[in-house]
Design an enzyme around this catalytic site. Sequence first.
Site, PDB file in Angstrom:
ATOM      1  CG  ASP A 178      -1.599  -0.994   1.616  1.00  0.00           C
ATOM      2  OD1 ASP A 178      -1.389  -2.242   0.664  1.00  0.00           O
ATOM      3  OD2 ASP A 178      -2.386  -1.242   2.713  1.00  0.00           O
TER       4      ASP A 178
ATOM      5  CD  GLU B  56      -7.090  -5.047   3.828  1.00  0.00           C
ATOM      6  OE1 GLU B  56      -6.275  -5.863   4.708  1.00  0.00           O
ATOM      7  OE2 GLU B  56      -6.590  -5.281   2.588  1.00  0.00           O
TER       8      GLU B  56
HETATM    9  C1  FRU Z   1      -3.525  -3.698   2.744  1.00  0.00           C
HETATM   10  C2  FRU Z   1      -3.031  -4.293   4.180  1.00  0.00           C
HETATM   11  C3  FRU Z   1      -3.530  -3.080   5.095  1.00  0.00           C
HETATM   12  C4  FRU Z   1      -2.370  -3.336   5.986  1.00  0.00           C
HETATM   13  C5  FRU Z   1      -1.240  -3.526   5.207  1.00  0.00           C
HETATM   14  C6  FRU Z   1      -0.282  -4.317   5.756  1.00  0.00           C
HETATM   15  O1  FRU Z   1      -3.092  -4.155   1.571  1.00  0.00           O
HETATM   16  O2  FRU Z   1      -3.754  -5.663   4.279  1.00  0.00           O
HETATM   17  O3  FRU Z   1      -4.920  -3.308   5.658  1.00  0.00           O
HETATM   18  O4  FRU Z   1      -2.321  -2.240   6.907  1.00  0.00           O
HETATM   19  O5  FRU Z   1      -1.889  -4.136   4.110  1.00  0.00           O
HETATM   20  O6  FRU Z   1       0.884  -4.323   4.993  1.00  0.00           O
END
Ligand code: FRU
Length: 483
Positions: A24, A198
């Site tokens: 992300d 998310e």
């Molecule tokens: C989304 C996610 C988020 C989390 C991160 C961990 O892709 O699962 O929810 O904070 O990646 O790397």
Amino acid sequence: FDMTNKEKYRPLYHHTPAYGWMNDPNGMFYKDGVWHLYFQHNPYGSTWGNMHWGHSTSTDLVHWQYEGDALLPDAWGTVFSGSAVVDTDNTAGFGPGTIVAFYTSAKPTPWGDAQMQSIAYSTDGGKTFTKYAGNPILTSTERDFRDPKVFWYAPGKHWVMLLAVGQQMQIFSSKNLKEWKHESDFGLKQGAHGGVWECPDLVELPVEGTKEKHWVLVCNINPGGPFGGSATQYFVGTFDGKKFTNQFPTKTKWMDYGKDHYATVTFHNAPDGRCVALGWMSNWQYAAVVPTKQYRSANTIARDLTLYRQDGDLLLRNAPSKEIEAARKDAKSIKKFNVSDSYSIENLLDGNDGAYEIEMEIKSNGAQKIVFTLLNGKGESVLMYYDTAMRQFVMDRSNSGETAFSRDFPAMTAAPVGEGDDFTLRLFVDRSSIEAFGDGGKFVMTNIVFPSEPYNKMKFESVRGSFTVKKMNVYRIGAPSRP
Ligand code: FRU
């Protein structure tokens, strides 16, 4: 680390980590002419783990400079996704103009992962951060409790935080960025629920051609996307500083109709009232096994968000940000042509390095399908077409190159297309990705591909009836300097 690029799939005008795994985008903000992009980074390997916030900056949203890792794991755990704000008025007391970052501390415990929210602040414009001594600032017994997105709600003179909690979003408020009050929840019986929610965002956007504004809640969901795995849905509605209400609860709205658009959020503080979004260009189904080694994953190109009205609905337009046009190099114009059977452009660019944009205006003369295929000399191809009866734009990457690394990779994706005989399309090809923007961003489709050499040929075919390619330009896009 050996920072020299050894990878043929590494894009030339998209952001990638020089080394290691990325997921992300995090903490994006704009200040003093610089766009800051942090990202979920594993500096020790090219699969997920040891999450840090990597940091890159850009003055044009195209050329990115890696600045080192800004947030490292600590006693509270590794550093998951989150956001950042510029605290101009010193509401938190860390100093006026301080950058305050919000992230999820994820700590493995014998009874599962504990997720809690933490703060770090930077007094040098986002380069280095100090962790707040009072961390964590929010805890819960919920298993999925993460990805804080913070913004200033001017009418109420307070800050707002959104958190992804299970399959809902929780909304909090604060005066000082440290103490947060739970105000409301959103998501029950709203939109798609095929997976966990998310990386939320909530932005107020203008409705094109009016003085109206509406709020858009961005919700990344994994799995449960329209073509399997990860995707981004959004809701259009009202927000009073405490509670978001969806005004169009009947249908699920997708932000991008490809398989590789996830964790998309917007920049805090973008200039000129703009709302600029950036996503992670991959999918949790296969992100860890794509055929790159030194690094994994790229971001999408930047997209400017607005709303437009269509048949009583309000929809999101994702237009390629204007900065990408400034990065165009020599344009090659192809003369208008008609296709009643088939027509080929044998050589899109001399010395094609795989990084280019194709811009087209097509008029249908009753064609049922307007087909165009990108091909290389190895027999690999990406088939695309407008189905004028089904009102769809389709992309099929099942013969695009390397596809066997995951059974979820070969795929056909489809986006809805509005009424009319005129189609405008911008295709951004950058070695291992294709982003298709139709009608100035009324639909977007982002798909990654792994061809063994650049696609340099385009074959047009018509299924019943004919069509005219009124305008076609191929632009080489400027390659950034690499660290
Ligand atoms: C989304 C996610 C988020 C989390 C991160 C961990 O892709 O699962 O929810 O904070 O990646 O790397």
